[in-house]
Design a protein around this motif. Structure first.
Motif, PDB file in Angstrom:
ATOM      1  N   GLY A   1      73.477  29.596  12.383  1.00  0.00           N
ATOM      2  CA  GLY A   1      74.229  29.672  13.631  1.00  0.00           C
ATOM      3  C   GLY A   1      75.164  30.861  13.736  1.00  0.00           C
ATOM      4  O   GLY A   1      75.545  31.478  12.737  1.00  0.00           O
ATOM      5  N   LYS A   2      75.572  31.126  14.990  1.00  0.00           N
ATOM      6  CA  LYS A   2      76.381  32.315  15.257  1.00  0.00           C
ATOM      7  C   LYS A   2      77.792  32.181  14.684  1.00  0.00           C
ATOM      8  O   LYS A   2      78.323  33.137  14.127  1.00  0.00           O
ATOM      9  CB  LYS A   2      76.439  32.579  16.774  1.00  0.00           C
ATOM     10  CG  LYS A   2      75.058  32.774  17.431  1.00  0.00           C
ATOM     11  CD  LYS A   2      75.106  33.566  18.729  1.00  0.00           C
ATOM     12  CE  LYS A   2      76.059  33.062  19.779  1.00  0.00           C
ATOM     13  NZ  LYS A   2      75.703  31.705  20.316  1.00  0.00           N
ATOM     14  N   VAL A   3      78.403  31.010  14.836  1.00  0.00           N
ATOM     15  CA  VAL A   3      79.789  30.871  14.355  1.00  0.00           C
ATOM     16  C   VAL A   3      79.836  30.950  12.831  1.00  0.00           C
ATOM     17  O   VAL A   3      80.665  31.663  12.250  1.00  0.00           O
ATOM     18  CB  VAL A   3      80.420  29.552  14.869  1.00  0.00           C
ATOM     19  CG1 VAL A   3      81.787  29.333  14.241  1.00  0.00           C
ATOM     20  CG2 VAL A   3      80.532  29.575  16.381  1.00  0.00           C
ATOM     21  N   ASN A   4      78.924  30.231  12.145  1.00  0.00           N
ATOM     22  CA  ASN A   4      78.907  30.262  10.677  1.00  0.00           C
ATOM     23  C   ASN A   4      78.744  31.694  10.147  1.00  0.00           C
ATOM     24  O   ASN A   4      79.434  32.107   9.208  1.00  0.00           O
ATOM     25  CB  ASN A   4      77.759  29.412  10.140  1.00  0.00           C
ATOM     26  CG  ASN A   4      78.064  27.933  10.179  1.00  0.00           C
ATOM     27  OD1 ASN A   4      79.222  27.521  10.057  1.00  0.00           O
ATOM     28  ND2 ASN A   4      77.036  27.120  10.337  1.00  0.00           N
ATOM     29  N   SER A   5      77.828  32.429  10.757  1.00  0.00           N
ATOM     30  CA  SER A   5      77.561  33.776  10.246  1.00  0.00           C
ATOM     31  C   SER A   5      78.711  34.736  10.543  1.00  0.00           C
ATOM     32  O   SER A   5      79.048  35.588   9.713  1.00  0.00           O
ATOM     33  CB  SER A   5      76.239  34.312  10.802  1.00  0.00           C
ATOM     34  OG  SER A   5      76.180  34.140  12.195  1.00  0.00           O
ATOM     35  N   ALA A   6      79.335  34.592  11.712  1.00  0.00           N
ATOM     36  CA  ALA A   6      80.475  35.462  12.038  1.00  0.00           C
ATOM     37  C   ALA A   6      81.656  35.158  11.115  1.00  0.00           C
ATOM     38  O   ALA A   6      82.345  36.070  10.639  1.00  0.00           O
ATOM     39  CB  ALA A   6      80.875  35.279  13.500  1.00  0.00           C
ATOM     40  N   LEU A   7      81.878  33.866  10.834  1.00  0.00           N
ATOM     41  CA  LEU A   7      82.946  33.486   9.898  1.00  0.00           C
ATOM     42  C   LEU A   7      82.703  34.094   8.520  1.00  0.00           C
ATOM     43  O   LEU A   7      83.619  34.619   7.877  1.00  0.00           O
ATOM     44  CB  LEU A   7      82.990  31.964   9.749  1.00  0.00           C
ATOM     45  CG  LEU A   7      83.774  31.187  10.781  1.00  0.00           C
ATOM     46  CD1 LEU A   7      83.487  29.694  10.638  1.00  0.00           C
ATOM     47  CD2 LEU A   7      85.267  31.443  10.598  1.00  0.00           C
ATOM     48  N   CYS A   8      81.444  34.008   8.075  1.00  0.00           N
ATOM     49  CA  CYS A   8      81.087  34.516   6.758  1.00  0.00           C
ATOM     50  C   CYS A   8      81.327  36.032   6.681  1.00  0.00           C
ATOM     51  O   CYS A   8      81.905  36.540   5.713  1.00  0.00           O
ATOM     52  CB  CYS A   8      79.621  34.182   6.485  1.00  0.00           C
ATOM     53  SG  CYS A   8      79.079  34.567   4.834  1.00  0.00           S
ATOM     54  N   ALA A   9      80.911  36.742   7.729  1.00  0.00           N
ATOM     55  CA  ALA A   9      81.111  38.195   7.751  1.00  0.00           C
ATOM     56  C   ALA A   9      82.602  38.523   7.780  1.00  0.00           C
ATOM     57  O   ALA A   9      83.056  39.484   7.135  1.00  0.00           O
ATOM     58  CB  ALA A   9      80.405  38.793   8.961  1.00  0.00           C
ATOM     59  N   GLN A  10      83.386  37.714   8.501  1.00  0.00           N
ATOM     60  CA  GLN A  10      84.831  37.982   8.570  1.00  0.00           C
ATOM     61  C   GLN A  10      85.495  37.757   7.212  1.00  0.00           C
ATOM     62  O   GLN A  10      86.362  38.539   6.800  1.00  0.00           O
ATOM     63  CB  GLN A  10      85.492  37.099   9.636  1.00  0.00           C
ATOM     64  CG  GLN A  10      86.944  37.467   9.904  1.00  0.00           C
ATOM     65  CD  GLN A  10      87.099  38.901  10.390  1.00  0.00           C
ATOM     66  OE1 GLN A  10      86.400  39.329  11.301  1.00  0.00           O
ATOM     67  NE2 GLN A  10      87.999  39.670   9.770  1.00  0.00           N
ATOM     68  N   VAL A  11      85.074  36.708   6.514  1.00  0.00           N
ATOM     69  CA  VAL A  11      85.615  36.483   5.154  1.00  0.00           C
ATOM     70  C   VAL A  11      85.268  37.663   4.257  1.00  0.00           C
ATOM     71  O   VAL A  11      86.118  38.161   3.513  1.00  0.00           O
ATOM     72  CB  VAL A  11      85.072  35.165   4.549  1.00  0.00           C
ATOM     73  CG1 VAL A  11      85.354  35.103   3.059  1.00  0.00           C
ATOM     74  CG2 VAL A  11      85.671  33.962   5.252  1.00  0.00           C
ATOM     75  N   MET A  12      84.028  38.128   4.341  1.00  0.00           N
ATOM     76  CA  MET A  12      83.650  39.291   3.520  1.00  0.00           C
ATOM     77  C   MET A  12      84.537  40.492   3.844  1.00  0.00           C
ATOM     78  O   MET A  12      85.017  41.180   2.955  1.00  0.00           O
ATOM     79  CB  MET A  12      82.185  39.663   3.762  1.00  0.00           C
ATOM     80  CG  MET A  12      81.226  38.771   3.012  1.00  0.00           C
ATOM     81  SD  MET A  12      79.570  39.475   3.011  1.00  0.00           S
ATOM     82  CE  MET A  12      78.730  38.207   2.043  1.00  0.00           C
ATOM     83  N   ALA A  13      84.751  40.713   5.151  1.00  0.00           N
ATOM     84  CA  ALA A  13      85.590  41.849   5.566  1.00  0.00           C
ATOM     85  C   ALA A  13      87.007  41.708   5.018  1.00  0.00           C
ATOM     86  O   ALA A  13      87.599  42.669   4.525  1.00  0.00           O
ATOM     87  CB  ALA A  13      85.613  41.940   7.089  1.00  0.00           C
ATOM     88  N   ASP A  14      87.547  40.507   5.072  1.00  0.00           N
ATOM     89  CA  ASP A  14      88.950  40.292   4.683  1.00  0.00           C
ATOM     90  C   ASP A  14      89.167  40.289   3.171  1.00  0.00           C
ATOM     91  O   ASP A  14      90.186  40.749   2.690  1.00  0.00           O
ATOM     92  CB  ASP A  14      89.448  38.959   5.250  1.00  0.00           C
ATOM     93  CG  ASP A  14      89.623  39.005   6.761  1.00  0.00           C
ATOM     94  OD1 ASP A  14      89.670  40.116   7.320  1.00  0.00           O
ATOM     95  OD2 ASP A  14      89.700  37.921   7.374  1.00  0.00           O
TER      96      ASP A  14
END
Ligand code: ADE
Length: 239
Positions: A56-69
């Motif tokens: 899903g879109k929310v799960n993947s965006a959250l995951c990418a944001q954690v990686m970024a942070d």
């Protein structure tokens, strides 16, 4: 020099995709953020951080944001399977996105935007096409061609829906020019765009988004995951 030690982020929706990467990885350690496990290690000697985000879109965006942070990745690659919806896209084919769209984002009722157009921070500029880095994507495509003898480049359509309807697949092709549909590519690219991180979306076709999709999808998911692992392990040193 710092660039060399920043990891490459690799996000997959399914456990099998991340397992395949981890099988080929070395020096692996794990941390948890946002209820997801982030594995740091090396693939072909190159630092990576990889995580299963779930669909899903929310799960993947959250995951990418954690990686970024937390991991400061120098790029993020979204890997996995997809439904083929464009002409001539067959099960087992590799598709690498030129850009991705979020086909289910719809503010058209307000009268001033096209389907898939999203207002983005910081200034609400409307964006429909979420870009993928052309240099990274080209290297992935060249490797796919040398390993598998083919590679499709084009639009990948992302939405929170498992597509198992040939009419809908046809609509995705006719409306967005999509070659493939999945549930994480554009949202990963969205998070990458807002964080200034180059990204690429690499998919292997597991089904054709039609009546047989629910049967083909689990059958080909594992095979596809190992195809992506082999490709990544072979190309990562050049990224
Ligand atoms: N991932 C793999 N096949 C898919 C499909 N048919 N629809 C959405 N995501 C997919």
């Amino acid at each position: 020099m710092k660039n060399d030690i920043r990891p490459i982020g690799i996000i997959g929706a399914m456990q099998v995709e991340i397992e395949a990467v981890l099988e080929a990885a070395e020096e692996v350690t794990v941390q948890e953020h946002a209820s997801m496990k982030f594995y740091s290690g090396k693939l072909s000697g190159i630092p990576i951080v990889t995580a299963q985000c779930s669909p899903g879109k929310v799960n993947s965006a959250l995951c990418a944001q954690v990686m970024a942070d937390f991991y400061d990745p120098r790029m993020i690659l979204n890997i996995g399977v997809a439904g083929g919806v464009g002409p001539g896209i067959a099960i087992g084919d590799v598709v690498i996105a030129t850009h991705c769209v979020q086909y289910d984002f719809d503010c058209t009722a307000l009268g001033n935007s096209r389907l898939g157009e999203i207002e983005l921070p910081p200034d609400d500029k409307k964006t429909r096409d979420f870009p993928c880095d052309s240099g990274i994507s080209e290297k992935l495509a060249q490797k796919a061609e040398s390993l598998y003898g083919h590679c499709h480049r084009g639009v990948i359509a992302t939405g929170d829906r498992f597509v198992a309807d040939p009419e809908f697949g046809k609509w995705l092709y006719e409306t967005f020019g999509a070659l493939a549909c999945e549930m994480e590519g554009a949202s990963t690219a969205h998070a990458c765009l807002l964080n200034g991180i180059p990204c690429a979306v690499l998919r292997t076709i597991s089904d054709n988004g039609n009546d047989e999709a629910t049967v083909d999808f689990p059958t080909f998911a594992r095979e596809s995951a190992y195809k992506a692992q082999k490709l990544l392990a072979g190309v990562i040193e050049t990224l």
